[in-house]
Write a protein that holds these residues in place. Structure first.
Motif, mmCIF file in Angstrom:
data_model
loop_
_atom_site.group_PDB
_atom_site.id
_atom_site.type_symbol
_atom_site.label_atom_id
_atom_site.label_comp_id
_atom_site.label_asym_id
_atom_site.label_seq_id
_atom_site.Cartn_x
_atom_site.Cartn_y
_atom_site.Cartn_z
ATOM 1 N N TYR A 51 0.832 -1.198 0.000
ATOM 2 C CA TYR A 51 0.000 0.000 0.000
ATOM 3 C C TYR A 51 0.871 1.256 0.000
ATOM 4 O O TYR A 51 2.009 1.240 0.504
ATOM 5 C CB TYR A 51 -0.911 0.022 1.237
ATOM 6 N N SER A 52 0.294 2.342 -0.522
ATOM 7 C CA SER A 52 0.976 3.637 -0.463
ATOM 8 C C SER A 52 -0.054 4.760 -0.396
ATOM 9 O O SER A 52 -1.115 4.677 -1.017
ATOM 10 C CB SER A 52 1.898 3.844 -1.672
ATOM 11 N N LEU A 53 0.256 5.773 0.381
ATOM 12 C CA LEU A 53 -0.568 6.972 0.498
ATOM 13 C C LEU A 53 0.291 8.167 0.129
ATOM 14 O O LEU A 53 1.376 8.352 0.696
ATOM 15 C CB LEU A 53 -1.103 7.113 1.924
ATOM 16 N N THR A 54 -0.190 8.985 -0.831
ATOM 17 C CA THR A 54 0.627 10.059 -1.383
ATOM 18 C C THR A 54 -0.138 11.375 -1.437
ATOM 19 O O THR A 54 -0.809 11.679 -2.432
ATOM 20 C CB THR A 54 1.114 9.687 -2.798
ATOM 21 N N PRO A 55 -0.089 12.195 -0.383
ATOM 22 C CA PRO A 55 -0.626 13.564 -0.483
ATOM 23 C C PRO A 55 0.246 14.367 -1.457
ATOM 24 O O PRO A 55 1.474 14.237 -1.453
ATOM 25 C CB PRO A 55 -0.502 14.098 0.953
ATOM 26 N N TYR A 56 -0.402 15.194 -2.282
ATOM 27 C CA TYR A 56 0.384 15.950 -3.253
ATOM 28 C C TYR A 56 -0.102 17.390 -3.366
ATOM 29 O O TYR A 56 -1.223 17.726 -2.985
ATOM 30 C CB TYR A 56 0.384 15.270 -4.618
ATOM 31 N N LEU A 57 0.773 18.215 -3.907
ATOM 32 C CA LEU A 57 0.507 19.644 -4.064
ATOM 33 C C LEU A 57 0.795 20.046 -5.501
ATOM 34 O O LEU A 57 1.854 19.723 -6.042
ATOM 35 C CB LEU A 57 1.394 20.448 -3.103
ATOM 36 N N PHE A 58 -0.172 20.728 -6.114
ATOM 37 C CA PHE A 58 -0.031 21.235 -7.483
ATOM 38 C C PHE A 58 -0.070 22.759 -7.435
ATOM 39 O O PHE A 58 -1.026 23.342 -6.938
ATOM 40 C CB PHE A 58 -1.142 20.678 -8.368
ATOM 41 N N LEU A 59 0.987 23.407 -7.947
ATOM 42 C CA LEU A 59 1.088 24.865 -7.914
ATOM 43 C C LEU A 59 1.035 25.400 -9.347
ATOM 44 O O LEU A 59 2.076 25.487 -10.024
ATOM 45 C CB LEU A 59 2.397 25.292 -7.244
ATOM 46 N N PRO A 60 -0.154 25.747 -9.858
ATOM 47 C CA PRO A 60 -0.261 26.211 -11.249
ATOM 48 C C PRO A 60 0.321 27.613 -11.432
ATOM 49 O O PRO A 60 -0.225 28.595 -10.936
ATOM 50 C CB PRO A 60 -1.776 26.212 -11.498
#
Length: 296
Positions: A51-60
């Motif tokens: 299993y893997s949990l990946t919070p991510y951030l996108f900066l347009p």
């Protein structure tokens, strides 16, 4: 109103073509998803789920396109500072479960933007008339989705390869949420009461099929180069096309923790009609992508 967003009236245009049948796409996606656990159970019992949990951030750093509410079209040309000025909240994370060649992928995304502008107006006919009016405009834009896809490892390099690499394919369904609402309030000082209020736009939700592809190559024991792409919509629910392409890398610190970074390109072309007129959201964005992955 923000100088980067200028409203202009445009003639109401019909959406070309009719929406393609959604049932066929969803049926194929559900069959693919249902086959994942059945196939996995038939595999070697020694294989364990990962299993893997990946919070991510996108900066347009660039957002370009048009937003249409009640037949009124607004040109969008925002940089990162413009987006941060109107950002209320943003949240995004991916969850993955894998066993051997098969797995399940879930992706959750939500962003909320808002603007509140006010102006005091003088009557144009007689500027000397002791009369003022106050116009307040609230703009509320929210977008989110939740997707569930089945994963299949279509290719994996032989054990012992100098630069191991693999290809994963995915397919499933995505639930979308889009809100574009403009609330106006006009108050004239000689008239008591709350003033003249009007609300335009609203909220739309829809399901759509989504397919994906990703590949990665290990260039060292701790660094993997990654290319990922997904495409959805295909006319379902009014979404002609929704796509994303990520070019990046993963820096692993150990077997459980890794930092992912790269550059993301995203676009959506959605349109429908509501009671108050055409409702559309057609934008393209691109900018840095940063994520932290925890594996167990």
């Amino acid at each position: 109103m923000d100088s980067a967003m200028e409203f202009r009236l445009s003639a109401q245009q019909e959406i070309s073509g009719e929406h393609r049948p959604l049932g066929r796409w969803l049926a194929l996606a559900l069959v693919f998803l249902a086959a994942i656990p059945i196939t996995s159970l038939a595999q070697d019992e020694e294989k364990e789920w990962e299993y893997s949990l990946t919070p991510y951030l996108f900066l347009p750093i660039a957002t370009e396109g048009t937003s249409t509410v009640a037949g009124t079209e607004a040109d969008l040309d925002l940089d990162l500072s413009d987006v941060l000025d109107i950002l209320d909240i943003a949240f995004a994370t991916r969850f993955e479960a894998r066993r051997d060649r098969f797995g399940i992928l879930a992706d959750l995304y939500y962003v909320s933007l808002s603007m509140d502008q006010g102006a005091t107006l003088k009557p144009a006919v007689n500027p000397d008339l002791d009369l003022t009016a106050t116009l307040n405009v609230d703009v509320d834009v929210r977008q989110g989705w939740l997707s569930l896809q089945g994963l299949y490892r279509a290719f994996e390099s032989p054990v012992g390869a100098r630069y191991p690499w693999a290809i994963d394919l995915s397919a499933g369904a995505r639930w979308n949420y889009l809100k574009q609402e403009i609330d106006t309030n006009l108050r004239v000082d000689i008239f008591p009461g709350p003033g003249i209020q009007q609300s335009l736009g609203g909220t739309e939700t829809w399901w759509e099929p989504v397919v994906g592809f990703r590949t990665g190559i290990e260039v060292s024991s701790c660094l993997t180069l990654v290319l990922r792409a997904d495409v959805g919509g295909f006319g379902a629910g009014g979404d002609d096309l929704q796509w994303g392409v990520l070019v990046g890398a993963e820096r692993a610190f150990n077997d459980r923790h890794a930092l992912r970074f790269g550059y993301l390109f995203y676009g959506i072309d959605y349109a429908t009609y509501r009671a108050d007129g055409r409702f559309a959201y057609d934008i393209d964005q691109h900018g840095p992508y940063l994520a932290y992955s925890w594996k167990w």
